[in-house]
Write an enzyme that holds these catalytic residues in place. Structure first.
Site, PDB file in Angstrom:
ATOM      1  CG  HIS A 252       4.744   0.702  -5.263  1.00 30.69           C
ATOM      2  ND1 HIS A 252       4.332   1.738  -6.074  1.00 30.69           N
ATOM      3  CD2 HIS A 252       3.716   0.472  -4.421  1.00 30.69           C
ATOM      4  CE1 HIS A 252       3.116   2.109  -5.728  1.00 30.69           C
ATOM      5  NE2 HIS A 252       2.709   1.358  -4.733  1.00 30.69           N
ATOM      6  CD  GLU A 253       3.733  -2.599  -1.846  1.00 33.20           C
ATOM      7  OE1 GLU A 253       3.390  -1.850  -0.907  1.00 33.20           O
ATOM      8  OE2 GLU A 253       3.007  -2.833  -2.832  1.00 33.20           O
TER       9      GLU A 253
ATOM     10  CG  HIS B 294       3.276   2.222   0.304  1.00 34.21           C
ATOM     11  ND1 HIS B 294       2.482   3.343   0.286  1.00 34.21           N
ATOM     12  CD2 HIS B 294       2.925   1.496  -0.800  1.00 34.21           C
ATOM     13  CE1 HIS B 294       1.687   3.310  -0.786  1.00 34.21           C
ATOM     14  NE2 HIS B 294       1.929   2.201  -1.468  1.00 34.21           N
TER      15      HIS B 294
ATOM     16  CD  GLU C 295      -0.047   4.379  -4.776  1.00 36.66           C
ATOM     17  OE1 GLU C 295      -0.207   3.816  -3.660  1.00 36.66           O
ATOM     18  OE2 GLU C 295       0.219   3.756  -5.818  1.00 36.66           O
TER      19      GLU C 295
END
Lengths: 499, 499
Positions: free
Chosen positions: A265-266, A269, A295
């Site tokens: 997830h990160e 980003h 997001e």
């Protein structure tokens, strides 16, 4: 254009952006490296730099520079968009009186501090007065911005996280979600109950091995370790700056997938930040296009790509090798079932892809009602329980698992929540478009090859930064404005097995 | 005194000190954590914060504030010393024209960059033009400060590192050192040749074990991990801020003692910072009293305390346990012989306690001669070789091992070198005084108990910060002004066995 007013503004915003970069590194250090005894001094350091940044942005001669820059010609579209973004940032800054900014900063610190104790104590009344004070000041600042830009109050708050976002549009989209999600949650849970129960791989999973797996996955995704790091913090985040992205995770020896999925997830980003155009560093036009687009990039990687059945073909043998695992638990199909399990949980950050938007719709409804004066803070815990029952189908027995669980409101972030689900919808729509443009993508993922997907994102999202509105980026990348239908199709395919 | 000019100055210097704190953390991150790709952005961040700090210190209204503060009464001695230190810092800052500050910063970056290549290339001529340019600008800035304070040129440069230091005094002290060191080096080497040859413990020494040993030693010394960290960097240093001291080391698997002794050295610096008075944080009176006092604290710990025969009684069994060592190499007497071995080396940073001051005397002589125009940069390599022959008794065959070895001159630090040996002399004199005041100290060290020594340092050195001149601190702590005799006695006892 040497000597132009625009150039002077460019230099000013470069300096402002540089101070913000320093703050980003200090903030990362605070969460990852700093010993406890450094907290007070760090607070002072960050507060002083924030004051200096605010002084830069509200310097008296900026008005004249903006006036002169408006008369100058010869700018390309990026410079034009940059000037508009600078102007917007400046108008926002001068709209809010300095004493209100200071009062807001103080109230935020106080409320957040009280909340940090009230949450484990399950004591909403203890934090309610501070929350009320903080909300009151937040609304004053929001109203000042609303007046300056001719916006509604909620939209003025939303704009800090979602530039150009409008609640009228969110109302429509979220009403659609609220219309189909409760049924979809029911049906997904029933559907999964008929499938083989997933088997949890048994640990312990040594942290050094988890770190190795994270590293290999990040490299496969295209994370540039020459411009970033992975570290540990209590609450995982993506921080730092585009040239030096700092992402974090938290390891549990008994379960590797939570940390791994968090890292993926990160990394989403981080790839966005690393893909922003270097020529526009520290300029308003060169930053990521709002929180929902951000997001969308983390969820694109985590949810769309890395929880897919295809990616599990790549992940399963690597994870098995790293941990020396054996047996059926390590089959790709099993890992896929594990990582797409739907549950009626109470906690947003632990929620699966299907219930998560229901959590967000609830928060959006509540904060809209509170901001519009339709719901009082005393009635928040009850309204939370009612909404959970309706939207997720589970009811918290405590406020700790209810309206105390998220930091956002207690740190003054009103108007933030909808960006999570706007991001999830955007991710689904972008991934769908990327697969249509490059049909090999699902097969690529099964081999751990992200280059085609990343290349598409670099062109259609990352490289565009803030040069056009988010809605234009989505429409040009996918051929349609943001809607709920592709997201719904995605959920129905993955969770109901519909094709 | 609310509303006084002094209070206003206090607030200004608090802000200035806070910016400097932020710079200290960013600088630590640069050396320890930052990926290579972050270097350009970090350079910008630090440069912008340095410019902002300089603007704070040269703000036009400071002159008026200092004028009014001078008329105010009712300050205690610390506040009085603080005002004087603020004023000194301000006068220094305004003495140097802004364009010269900028030119100096640019020339420093350039010269340092060229030196980083010229050293491995052994190519002094390649860096000589940049060194000449940097020296020229350094002397201009030094002359401006010399004029403002009525100082000689060398003393004006020295003052940045050693506030109130005077070369006339150093000339005397260093002439005494030069008088006895060459003989002492000869005699020490002869003396050690008659003793049993020390045995090197055999590795590998895993880094995780070395880190554990460092941690245990730092805790024994009194390092507060609630206000500091130990990390890894290419060049060990002590950085960060008093509330959050960041020290670093570099590990070699084949040799644990070099890293360990480095950690003990940096811990001495760190204890000084951690012992500064919290009530005067970020104020000029609250900082460490110059580089020689700082070095005295690192050498007090490393050289005086931790290379003593007594400390080895404590260290040896702990190190043996940590590394699982066996045999005669791990006897305290053997480790003591290993860690006090005298060699005619060519490299200052690798030098032992006896030859180190000879290296420093050479550098001091050379920089004095260059600054006074008595030695040209073209003649530096030859003068270096001649001086090494006279003072250390060994001659480098290359400039890489000669005048290119140290970064100081190539980064504009002229006037820094003497503080190393002033620090060594101060350490000897302070340790002697501490043992006279608390006779149990040597026995304490054999048990790993540093509390009495640290308590004495807290009172006589750390807690006094910059409230009085360094020479007063030394005289009041030891009963005598700084001289060479206690240092000489220490060397003769340890290295010639004289009691």
């Amino acid at each position: 254009m040497t000597g132009s007013a625009y150039d002077a503004l460019h230099a000013r915003f470069n300096r402002l952006g540089t101070i913000e970069e320093a703050l980003a590194i200090l903030s990362w250090d605070y969460a990852t490296m700093m010993p406890k005894g450094g907290a007070n001094a760090r607070g002072e350091q960050m507060s002083v730099l924030q004051v200096i940044a605010h002084q830069q942005l509200t310097a008296p001669d900026l008005e004249d520079l903006f006036g002169r820059a408006a008369m100058e010609g010869g700018r390309d579209v990026w410079a034009e968009a940059n000037l508009a973004a600078m102007n917007r940032q400046w108008r926002k800054a001068i709209a809010v009186p300095a004493d209100l900014v200071a009062a807001l900063a103080k109230a935020t610190l106080e409320c957040e501090m009280i909340w940090r104790q009230a949450r484990p104590d399950n004591d909403y009344p203890a934090v309610r007065p501070a929350l009320s004070e903080l909300l009151n000041l937040t609304l004053q600042a929001g109203q000042a911005k609303a007046d300056a830009f001719g916006l509604g109050l909620y939209d003025a708050l939303l704009d800090d996280y979602e530039p150009g976002g409008r609640s009228a549009h969110i109302d429509t989209l979220f009403a659609e979600l609220a219309g189909f999600l409760p049924d979809l949650i029911n049906t997904a849970i029933e559907h999964q109950a008929k499938e083989p129960a997933p088997i949890q791989p048994q640990g312990p999973f040594p942290i050094v091995r988890q770190r190795e797996l994270a590293d290999r996955m990040m490299r496969a995704l295209g994370f540039d370790f020459g411009h970033g790091r992975l570290d540990v913090s209590a609450h995982p985040f993506s921080g730092g700056i585009p040239d030096d992205v700092r992402i974090t995770t938290r390891y549990e020896e008994g379960l590797f997938s939570r940390s791994l999925m968090g890292v993926l997830h990160e990394t989403g980003h981080a790839l966005y930040e690393q893909g922003l155009p270097a020529a526009w560093r520290r300029q308003p036009v060169g930053v990521a296009r709002g929180m929902s687009m951000h997001e969308s990039q983390s969820l694109m990687v985590e949810m769309q790509a890395c929880r897919s059945a295809e990616f599990m073909q790549f992940l399963a043998p690597v994870a098995r090798e790293v941990f020396g695992g054996e047996g059926a638990a390590w089959e790709p199909e099993n890992l896929h079932r594990l990582e797409t399990r739907v549950r009626r949980g109470l906690i947003r950050v632990d929620a699966d892809e299907v219930t998560y938007p229901a959590h967000v719709v609830l928060r959006y409804r509540l904060e809209r009602a509170i901001i519009q004066g339709e719901l009082g803070l005393d009635d928040l815990p009850g309204a939370w329980r009612d909404g959970m029952k309706e939207l997720v189908g589970s009811v918290p027995e405590t406020d700790r698992e209810g309206c105390l669980q998220d930091i956002h409101w207690y740190s003054g972030s009103w108007g933030y929540f909808p960006t999570y689900t706007l991001g999830a919808m955007t991710a689904a729509q972008l991934f769908d478009a990327a697969k249509r443009a490059v049909p090999s993508i699902p097969g690529d993922l099964a081999k751990g090859d992200f280059s085609n997907l990343l290349g598409w994102l670099r062109t259609h999202i990352h490289g565009r930064a803030s040069s056009v509105p988010g809605e234009v980026i989505v429409k040009e990348a996918t051929g349609a404005p943001l809607g709920t239908s592709v997201f719904r199709q995605h959920l129905e395919r993955r969770y109901l097995g519909r094709t």
